[in-house]
Write a protein that holds these residues in place. Structure first.
Motif, PDB file in Angstrom:
ATOM      1  N   ARG A 218       0.868  -1.187   0.000  1.00  0.00           N
ATOM      2  CA  ARG A 218       0.000   0.000   0.000  1.00  0.00           C
ATOM      3  C   ARG A 218       0.902   1.233   0.000  1.00  0.00           C
ATOM      4  O   ARG A 218       2.005   1.200   0.560  1.00  0.00           O
ATOM      5  CB  ARG A 218      -0.937   0.007   1.209  1.00  0.00           C
ATOM      6  N   PRO A 219       0.445   2.316  -0.647  1.00  0.00           N
ATOM      7  CA  PRO A 219       1.293   3.514  -0.711  1.00  0.00           C
ATOM      8  C   PRO A 219       1.519   4.115   0.670  1.00  0.00           C
ATOM      9  O   PRO A 219       0.719   3.896   1.585  1.00  0.00           O
ATOM     10  CB  PRO A 219       0.506   4.474  -1.607  1.00  0.00           C
ATOM     11  N   TYR A 220       2.610   4.869   0.810  1.00  0.00           N
ATOM     12  CA  TYR A 220       2.849   5.566   2.078  1.00  0.00           C
ATOM     13  C   TYR A 220       1.701   6.537   2.342  1.00  0.00           C
ATOM     14  O   TYR A 220       1.223   7.208   1.413  1.00  0.00           O
ATOM     15  CB  TYR A 220       4.153   6.367   2.010  1.00  0.00           C
ATOM     16  N   PRO A 221       1.279   6.659   3.604  1.00  0.00           N
ATOM     17  CA  PRO A 221       0.205   7.611   3.923  1.00  0.00           C
ATOM     18  C   PRO A 221       0.711   9.065   3.860  1.00  0.00           C
ATOM     19  O   PRO A 221       1.919   9.315   3.926  1.00  0.00           O
ATOM     20  CB  PRO A 221      -0.200   7.224   5.343  1.00  0.00           C
ATOM     21  N   LEU A 222      -0.232   9.988   3.767  1.00  0.00           N
ATOM     22  CA  LEU A 222       0.144  11.397   3.553  1.00  0.00           C
ATOM     23  C   LEU A 222       0.922  12.001   4.716  1.00  0.00           C
ATOM     24  O   LEU A 222       1.738  12.905   4.501  1.00  0.00           O
ATOM     25  CB  LEU A 222      -1.119  12.241   3.297  1.00  0.00           C
ATOM     26  N   ASP A 223       0.682  11.539   5.945  1.00  0.00           N
ATOM     27  CA  ASP A 223       1.459  12.113   7.055  1.00  0.00           C
ATOM     28  C   ASP A 223       2.932  11.757   6.902  1.00  0.00           C
ATOM     29  O   ASP A 223       3.826  12.600   7.094  1.00  0.00           O
ATOM     30  CB  ASP A 223       0.917  11.652   8.416  1.00  0.00           C
ATOM     31  N   THR A 224       3.188  10.506   6.497  1.00  0.00           N
ATOM     32  CA  THR A 224       4.574  10.068   6.307  1.00  0.00           C
ATOM     33  C   THR A 224       5.210  10.819   5.141  1.00  0.00           C
ATOM     34  O   THR A 224       6.371  11.261   5.232  1.00  0.00           O
ATOM     35  CB  THR A 224       4.595   8.548   6.052  1.00  0.00           C
ATOM     36  N   ILE A 225       4.450  11.008   4.083  1.00  0.00           N
ATOM     37  CA  ILE A 225       4.977  11.751   2.934  1.00  0.00           C
ATOM     38  C   ILE A 225       5.214  13.218   3.325  1.00  0.00           C
ATOM     39  O   ILE A 225       6.203  13.834   2.905  1.00  0.00           O
ATOM     40  CB  ILE A 225       4.021  11.622   1.728  1.00  0.00           C
ATOM     41  N   GLY A 226       4.344  13.757   4.151  1.00  0.00           N
ATOM     42  CA  GLY A 226       4.555  15.128   4.644  1.00  0.00           C
ATOM     43  C   GLY A 226       5.890  15.240   5.380  1.00  0.00           C
ATOM     44  O   GLY A 226       6.649  16.196   5.188  1.00  0.00           O
ATOM     45  N   ALA A 227       6.180  14.244   6.218  1.00  0.00           N
ATOM     46  CA  ALA A 227       7.459  14.254   6.948  1.00  0.00           C
ATOM     47  C   ALA A 227       8.630  14.107   5.983  1.00  0.00           C
ATOM     48  O   ALA A 227       9.677  14.736   6.166  1.00  0.00           O
ATOM     49  CB  ALA A 227       7.464  13.129   7.988  1.00  0.00           C
ATOM     50  N   GLU A 228       8.447  13.281   4.952  1.00  0.00           N
ATOM     51  CA  GLU A 228       9.511  13.142   3.929  1.00  0.00           C
ATOM     52  C   GLU A 228       9.813  14.501   3.300  1.00  0.00           C
ATOM     53  O   GLU A 228      10.972  14.853   3.090  1.00  0.00           O
ATOM     54  CB  GLU A 228       9.057  12.191   2.820  1.00  0.00           C
ATOM     55  N   THR A 229       8.754  15.249   2.974  1.00  0.00           N
ATOM     56  CA  THR A 229       8.986  16.547   2.325  1.00  0.00           C
ATOM     57  C   THR A 229       9.638  17.527   3.292  1.00  0.00           C
ATOM     58  O   THR A 229      10.451  18.358   2.884  1.00  0.00           O
ATOM     59  CB  THR A 229       7.682  17.172   1.773  1.00  0.00           C
ATOM     60  N   GLN A 230       9.292  17.426   4.572  1.00  0.00           N
ATOM     61  CA  GLN A 230       9.961  18.302   5.556  1.00  0.00           C
ATOM     62  C   GLN A 230      11.450  18.001   5.584  1.00  0.00           C
ATOM     63  O   GLN A 230      12.278  18.909   5.669  1.00  0.00           O
ATOM     64  CB  GLN A 230       9.392  18.085   6.959  1.00  0.00           C
ATOM     65  N   GLY A 231      11.781  16.706   5.528  1.00  0.00           N
ATOM     66  CA  GLY A 231      13.197  16.313   5.551  1.00  0.00           C
ATOM     67  C   GLY A 231      13.920  16.807   4.313  1.00  0.00           C
ATOM     68  O   GLY A 231      15.014  17.375   4.400  1.00  0.00           O
ATOM     69  N   MET A 232      13.301  16.600   3.158  1.00  0.00           N
ATOM     70  CA  MET A 232      13.942  16.946   1.886  1.00  0.00           C
ATOM     71  C   MET A 232      14.083  18.471   1.731  1.00  0.00           C
ATOM     72  O   MET A 232      15.201  18.988   1.540  1.00  0.00           O
ATOM     73  CB  MET A 232      13.095  16.369   0.747  1.00  0.00           C
ATOM     74  N   ILE A 233      12.981  19.185   1.855  1.00  0.00           N
ATOM     75  CA  ILE A 233      13.039  20.643   1.655  1.00  0.00           C
ATOM     76  C   ILE A 233      13.805  21.286   2.814  1.00  0.00           C
ATOM     77  O   ILE A 233      14.585  22.222   2.630  1.00  0.00           O
ATOM     78  CB  ILE A 233      11.609  21.239   1.530  1.00  0.00           C
ATOM     79  N   GLY A 234      13.586  20.737   4.020  1.00  0.00           N
ATOM     80  CA  GLY A 234      14.291  21.254   5.196  1.00  0.00           C
ATOM     81  C   GLY A 234      15.795  21.129   5.046  1.00  0.00           C
ATOM     82  O   GLY A 234      16.552  22.023   5.429  1.00  0.00           O
ATOM     83  N   TYR A 235      16.243  20.028   4.480  1.00  0.00           N
ATOM     84  CA  TYR A 235      17.678  19.827   4.241  1.00  0.00           C
ATOM     85  C   TYR A 235      18.212  20.868   3.255  1.00  0.00           C
ATOM     86  O   TYR A 235      19.251  21.498   3.488  1.00  0.00           O
ATOM     87  CB  TYR A 235      17.915  18.409   3.731  1.00  0.00           C
ATOM     88  N   TRP A 236      17.466  21.075   2.146  1.00  0.00           N
ATOM     89  CA  TRP A 236      17.911  22.084   1.168  1.00  0.00           C
ATOM     90  C   TRP A 236      17.988  23.464   1.818  1.00  0.00           C
ATOM     91  O   TRP A 236      18.926  24.225   1.606  1.00  0.00           O
ATOM     92  CB  TRP A 236      16.939  22.150  -0.018  1.00  0.00           C
ATOM     93  N   MET A 237      16.983  23.781   2.642  1.00  0.00           N
ATOM     94  CA  MET A 237      16.954  25.110   3.286  1.00  0.00           C
ATOM     95  C   MET A 237      18.088  25.248   4.287  1.00  0.00           C
ATOM     96  O   MET A 237      18.745  26.285   4.373  1.00  0.00           O
ATOM     97  CB  MET A 237      15.613  25.309   4.006  1.00  0.00           C
ATOM     98  N   LEU A 238      18.274  24.178   5.072  1.00  0.00           N
ATOM     99  CA  LEU A 238      19.318  24.195   6.092  1.00  0.00           C
ATOM    100  C   LEU A 238      20.677  24.486   5.460  1.00  0.00           C
ATOM    101  O   LEU A 238      21.416  25.379   5.900  1.00  0.00           O
ATOM    102  CB  LEU A 238      19.341  22.822   6.769  1.00  0.00           C
ATOM    103  N   GLN A 239      20.992  23.745   4.415  1.00  0.00           N
ATOM    104  CA  GLN A 239      22.299  23.897   3.780  1.00  0.00           C
ATOM    105  C   GLN A 239      22.452  25.289   3.157  1.00  0.00           C
ATOM    106  O   GLN A 239      23.487  25.946   3.320  1.00  0.00           O
ATOM    107  CB  GLN A 239      22.448  22.830   2.690  1.00  0.00           C
ATOM    108  N   ALA A 240      21.404  25.742   2.469  1.00  0.00           N
ATOM    109  CA  ALA A 240      21.486  27.059   1.824  1.00  0.00           C
ATOM    110  C   ALA A 240      21.624  28.163   2.869  1.00  0.00           C
ATOM    111  O   ALA A 240      22.407  29.113   2.686  1.00  0.00           O
ATOM    112  CB  ALA A 240      20.242  27.287   0.963  1.00  0.00           C
ATOM    113  N   LEU A 241      20.900  28.033   3.990  1.00  0.00           N
ATOM    114  CA  LEU A 241      20.995  29.053   5.039  1.00  0.00           C
ATOM    115  C   LEU A 241      22.371  29.034   5.700  1.00  0.00           C
ATOM    116  O   LEU A 241      22.953  30.082   5.990  1.00  0.00           O
ATOM    117  CB  LEU A 241      19.893  28.840   6.091  1.00  0.00           C
TER     118      LEU A 241
END
Ligand SMILES: Nc1ncnc2c1ncn2[C@@H]1O[C@H](COP(=O)(O)OP(=O)(O)O)[C@@H](O)[C@H]1O
Ligand SMILES: NC(=O)OP(=O)(O)O
Length: 311
Positions: free
Chosen positions: A69-92
């Motif tokens: 079954r596909p990952y649920p949206l809460d888990t995908i939301g956390a994935e996006t926080q990790g991914m975008i958060g990482y890009w932001m962290l490094q750029a900042l």
């Protein structure tokens, strides 16, 4: 000053762009270039959108043959926080050497009986033609709605009630740390019948969570940074006009589209009403001018204008 900024999804991935990691990373670096002067002068809390990215990861998950079954949206939301958060962290970190920066995974409490669960409104993922959208709606059980002249998947977007990690965010901000938090409005969670936190299938509006954070962190200003210079009256018509300064009352007497400017207007109006402080909507690359009241749509509790010199 303490400033809460909500960074629009458009700043990370523009309409029609492919969700390529390098492209998004470059977009984030450009966004951070605009935000860096703000961080140099003020306490800064940054939230970001995740609508396009949630859709991309959800589609990948649906099509992964290894998953029952596909990952649920809460888990995908956390994935996006990790991914975008990482890009932001490094750029900042690259833009602000010597400054402490943190990017957090956050949960945001919502009501399990929020009516939004019965009426999905939050656009996620890419745009489709009407025929494509109808096909995916049938194949994947999606709800789809028109977004401008195209169609997109929509998911429930309950109202944020509390960012679970608020105290920690406050502590970090007080130490001068630039805090990236509540990405995508925070991972939506409810408390179950024994008081435990549990994720739910939804994507919270990041502007609404940023408004709430601004209030509880006692921010002096709340900025929503997107791709238009100002909120407009009669948007998209020959009578279109930019709103330079307004009040919550005036904003609430106008109509704005539910999927785009509507939640932004609601978020700034609510912040100004609840706090008596200043909020604004404008273009990312004008964030310093917006804070000085020289660009964007500035929202204050009453018609007093210009703002006091404390800004
Ligand atoms: N009254 C309005 N004034 C300005 N922009 C509007 C208005 N109504 C709709 N919009 C649209 O809202 C968009 C910004 O909302 P959205 O795409 O959700 O932003 P973001 O992804 O940056 O958070 C603008 O690009 C514009 O097309
Ligand atoms: N979660 C959220 O509000 O994302 P967007 O700003 O990308 O729509």
């Amino acid at each position: 000053m303490r400033v809460v900024v909500a960074l629009g999804g458009n700043a990370l991935m523009q309409r029609g762009q492919k969700p390529d990691a390098e492209l998004q990373r470059a977009n984030v670096a450009a966004a951070v270039k605009s935000l860096a002067p703000l961080a140099e002068r003020h306490e800064l809390i940054i939230t970001h959108g995740n609508g396009p990215q949630v859709g991309v990861l959800a589609l990948e998950s649906i099509n992964d043959p290894n998953l029952e079954r596909p990952y649920p949206l809460d888990t995908i939301g956390a994935e996006t926080q990790g991914m975008i958060g990482y890009w932001m962290l490094q750029a900042l970190q690259n833009a602000l050497p010597g400054r402490q920066v943190v990017s957090m995974i956050n949960q945001t409490l919502v009501s399990a009986v929020d009516p939004a669960f019965q009426n999905p409104t939050k656009f996620v993922g890419q745009v489709y033609t009407e025929d494509e959208a109808a096909k995916y709606a049938k194949e994947y059980g999606w709800t789809v709605k028109p977004d401008g002249d195209m169609w997109r998947r929509v998911v429930p977007s309950p109202l944020p009630q509390r960012v679970i990690e608020t105290r920690l965010i406050r502590t970090l901000v007080r130490t001068g740390t630039v805090v990236v938090c509540a990405g995508g409005g925070g991972v939506p969670v409810v408390r179950n019948d024994v008081g435990q936190l549990e994720g739910v299938e939804a994507v919270i509006d990041k502007d609404m969570t940023a408004s709430l954070l601004g209030e509880v962190l006692e921010a002096d200003a709340f900025l929503i940074l997107t791709d238009v210079p100002r909120v407009m009256r009669n948007y998209g018509t020959p009578a279109q006009e930019e709103i330079e300064h307004t009040t919550p009352w005036e904003l609430r007497n106008e109509d704005f589209p539910a999927g785009s400017m509507g939640p932004k207007v609601e978020a700034v109006a609510g912040f100004v009403e609840r706090t008596g402080d200043m909020a604004a909507i404008g273009r990312l690359d004008q964030c310093m001018e917006i804070l000085e009241g020289k660009a964007g749509t500035i929202v204050t509790p009453n018609a007093t204008w210009p703002l006091s010199s404390t800004l």
